[in-house]
Design a protein around this motif. Structure first.
Motif, PDB file in Angstrom:
ATOM      1  N   UNK A 165       0.835  -1.194   0.000  1.00 61.44           N
ATOM      2  CA  UNK A 165       0.000   0.000   0.000  1.00 61.44           C
ATOM      3  C   UNK A 165       0.872   1.246   0.000  1.00 61.44           C
ATOM      4  N   UNK A 166       0.258   2.376  -0.305  1.00 63.31           N
ATOM      5  CA  UNK A 166       0.979   3.647  -0.275  1.00 63.31           C
ATOM      6  C   UNK A 166       1.605   3.878   1.096  1.00 63.31           C
ATOM      7  N   UNK A 167       0.860   3.561   2.139  1.00 65.75           N
ATOM      8  CA  UNK A 167       1.349   3.804   3.497  1.00 65.75           C
ATOM      9  C   UNK A 167       2.576   2.959   3.813  1.00 65.75           C
ATOM     10  N   UNK A 168       2.571   1.692   3.410  1.00 65.39           N
ATOM     11  CA  UNK A 168       3.719   0.822   3.651  1.00 65.39           C
ATOM     12  C   UNK A 168       4.917   1.297   2.849  1.00 65.39           C
ATOM     13  N   UNK A 169       4.689   1.666   1.597  1.00 66.35           N
ATOM     14  CA  UNK A 169       5.789   2.137   0.763  1.00 66.35           C
ATOM     15  C   UNK A 169       6.426   3.392   1.354  1.00 66.35           C
ATOM     16  N   UNK A 170       5.593   4.325   1.788  1.00 60.64           N
ATOM     17  CA  UNK A 170       6.106   5.573   2.357  1.00 60.64           C
ATOM     18  C   UNK A 170       6.868   5.332   3.646  1.00 60.64           C
ATOM     19  N   UNK A 171       6.254   4.564   4.557  1.00 55.79           N
ATOM     20  CA  UNK A 171       6.858   4.379   5.879  1.00 55.79           C
ATOM     21  C   UNK A 171       8.053   3.432   5.859  1.00 55.79           C
ATOM     22  N   UNK A 172       7.942   2.348   5.104  1.00 53.42           N
ATOM     23  CA  UNK A 172       8.961   1.297   5.148  1.00 53.42           C
ATOM     24  C   UNK A 172      10.044   1.480   4.086  1.00 53.42           C
ATOM     25  N   UNK A 173       9.639   1.697   2.836  1.00 53.41           N
ATOM     26  CA  UNK A 173      10.607   1.777   1.744  1.00 53.41           C
ATOM     27  C   UNK A 173      11.266   3.154   1.694  1.00 53.41           C
ATOM     28  N   UNK A 174      10.455   4.199   1.571  1.00 59.38           N
ATOM     29  CA  UNK A 174      11.026   5.539   1.548  1.00 59.38           C
ATOM     30  C   UNK A 174      11.619   5.922   2.900  1.00 59.38           C
ATOM     31  N   UNK A 175      11.112   5.316   3.952  1.00 57.70           N
ATOM     32  CA  UNK A 175      11.675   5.559   5.275  1.00 57.70           C
ATOM     33  C   UNK A 175      13.011   4.876   5.491  1.00 57.70           C
ATOM     34  N   UNK A 176      13.426   4.039   4.530  1.00 57.86           N
ATOM     35  CA  UNK A 176      14.723   3.382   4.544  1.00 57.86           C
ATOM     36  C   UNK A 176      14.870   2.396   5.707  1.00 57.86           C
ATOM     37  N   UNK A 177      13.788   1.664   5.997  1.00 53.07           N
ATOM     38  CA  UNK A 177      13.834   0.667   7.058  1.00 53.07           C
ATOM     39  C   UNK A 177      14.179  -0.727   6.545  1.00 53.07           C
ATOM     40  N   UNK A 178      14.325  -0.878   5.222  1.00 55.62           N
ATOM     41  CA  UNK A 178      14.738  -2.145   4.630  1.00 55.62           C
ATOM     42  C   UNK A 178      15.811  -1.861   3.579  1.00 55.62           C
ATOM     43  N   UNK A 179      16.496  -2.920   3.145  1.00 56.78           N
ATOM     44  CA  UNK A 179      17.565  -2.737   2.166  1.00 56.78           C
ATOM     45  C   UNK A 179      17.024  -2.533   0.754  1.00 56.78           C
ATOM     46  N   UNK A 180      15.770  -2.925   0.507  1.00 53.83           N
ATOM     47  CA  UNK A 180      15.205  -2.803  -0.830  1.00 53.83           C
ATOM     48  C   UNK A 180      15.045  -1.337  -1.214  1.00 53.83           C
ATOM     49  N   UNK A 181      15.521  -0.982  -2.393  1.00 54.46           N
ATOM     50  CA  UNK A 181      15.440   0.399  -2.866  1.00 54.46           C
ATOM     51  C   UNK A 181      14.105   0.658  -3.543  1.00 54.46           C
ATOM     52  N   UNK A 182      13.710   1.914  -3.554  1.00 47.46           N
ATOM     53  CA  UNK A 182      12.430   2.291  -4.160  1.00 47.46           C
ATOM     54  C   UNK A 182      12.367   1.928  -5.636  1.00 47.46           C
ATOM     55  N   UNK A 183      13.516   1.865  -6.293  1.00 47.93           N
ATOM     56  CA  UNK A 183      13.548   1.551  -7.720  1.00 47.93           C
ATOM     57  C   UNK A 183      13.119   0.120  -8.013  1.00 47.93           C
ATOM     58  N   UNK A 184      13.064  -0.739  -6.986  1.00 48.63           N
ATOM     59  CA  UNK A 184      12.611  -2.122  -7.178  1.00 48.63           C
ATOM     60  C   UNK A 184      11.087  -2.228  -7.206  1.00 48.63           C
ATOM     61  N   UNK A 185      10.391  -1.135  -6.939  1.00 49.96           N
ATOM     62  CA  UNK A 185       8.935  -1.148  -6.843  1.00 49.96           C
ATOM     63  C   UNK A 185       8.323  -0.333  -7.980  1.00 49.96           C
ATOM     64  N   UNK A 186       7.252  -0.854  -8.543  1.00 51.50           N
ATOM     65  CA  UNK A 186       6.546  -0.179  -9.632  1.00 51.50           C
ATOM     66  C   UNK A 186       5.211   0.348  -9.131  1.00 51.50           C
ATOM     67  N   UNK A 187       4.992   1.620  -9.279  1.00 52.93           N
ATOM     68  CA  UNK A 187       3.743   2.240  -8.815  1.00 52.93           C
ATOM     69  C   UNK A 187       2.655   2.079  -9.862  1.00 52.93           C
TER      70      UNK A 187
END
Length: 278
Positions: A165-187
């Motif tokens: 979800x948008x909320x998970x992407x914002x908090x977890x991915x953009x928040x840099x809480x995991x090693x996966x980069x935002x470029x691995x995700x397609x909106x």
């Protein structure tokens, strides 16, 4: 006449605790031979548990707030602080477990497969699981983008397709809480019944470019300043304090723009509710 403060207090309720929900659904479950559907259904929670164990996250299964089979899938909830672990390493480990399990499934029937769609969401959710956030979790799971990933992928390569979800992407991915980069995700734009939002696709072992899926809309970028003003105006109309979000340093990996663009979040509406069917 002075309003009775106690009346307002009685109308106000506390939010349930914030939880993270992980839900899965089986691709083409209804097309599987009837003789094997019960076994496939029973396998799903066992595989989820095994994947958590293998990546050292047994506590999430043991302390889950709720966990329920949907027949062709399963969902469980954990404390929101553990949401990053559901993204990484759990998704990768679950994909590996599914690939390993495929040998057993194919030994039963050459045409039998167990490939899963997964969705991850955050929100205020009571112990029963009944909530808008739960509805939204299953709408994401049932959405065209994540279905298309499995439909258009190589069934011998891609065992799991996830949507955040948008909320998970914002908090977890953009928040840099995991090693996966935002470029691995397609909106991608998500539209299921009366629910509209933006979902973020992630495939541990991709065999199709999610940016090039047939029949799936890209998420539209919007002006960050305008979005913030709209949120402020809505909060004032509701006579509630607005939550201010700093978008000055947001980078949109999918549109190629930065510094002033964010992805269209929209309003998540679902008046029908989740009925346990997918």
């Amino acid at each position: 006449m002075v309003p009775d403060a106690s009346l307002n207090a009685r109308r106000t309720k506390q939010l349930p605790p914030y939880r993270a929900v992980f839900a899965v659904d089986t691709k083409d479950f209804s097309n599987s031979p009837s003789a094997h559907q019960e076994q496939l259904s029973q396998d799903i929670p066992k595989l989820l548990q095994r994947a958590l164990e293998q990546c050292g996250l047994s506590r999430l299964w043991d302390t889950s707030v709720f966990g329920t089979s949907t027949g062709d899938g399963y969902y469980f909830g954990v404390d929101a602080t553990d949401a990053p672990f559901l993204v990484d390493p759990f998704l990768t480990e679950l994909n590996d477990v599914l690939e390993e399990h495929d040998e057993k499934v194919r030994a039963i029937d050459r045409n039998l497969r167990l490939r899963l769609r997964a969705s991850i969401h955050l929100g205020p959710i009571p112990d029963s699981g009944l909530s808008t956030a739960m509805n939204e979790t299953h709408r994401l799971l049932d959405s065209a983008p994540v279905r298309k990933v499995l439909d258009q992928s190589d069934p011998d390569v891609t065992w799991l397709a996830a949507i955040l979800s948008q909320r998970v992407f914002t908090d977890v991915i953009q928040g840099d809480y995991v090693k996966q980069r935002a470029s691995r995700f397609a909106a991608k734009a998500v539209k299921v019944k009366n629910f509209e939002d933006v979902g973020y696709l992630y495939t541990p072992t991709a065999s199709v470019n999610p940016q090039l899926l047939d029949g799936v809309e890209e998420a539209e970028p919007v002006d960050a300043k305008q979005l913030q003003e709209d949120q402020q105006r809505a909060a004032e109309q509701a006579q509630q304090p607005a939550v201010t979000v700093n978008y000055n340093n947001v980078h949109n990996s999918f549109s190629g723009s930065s510094g002033g663009s964010v992805l269209q979040i929209g309003q998540a509406r679902d008046i029908n509710g989740f009925n346990g069917q997918s």
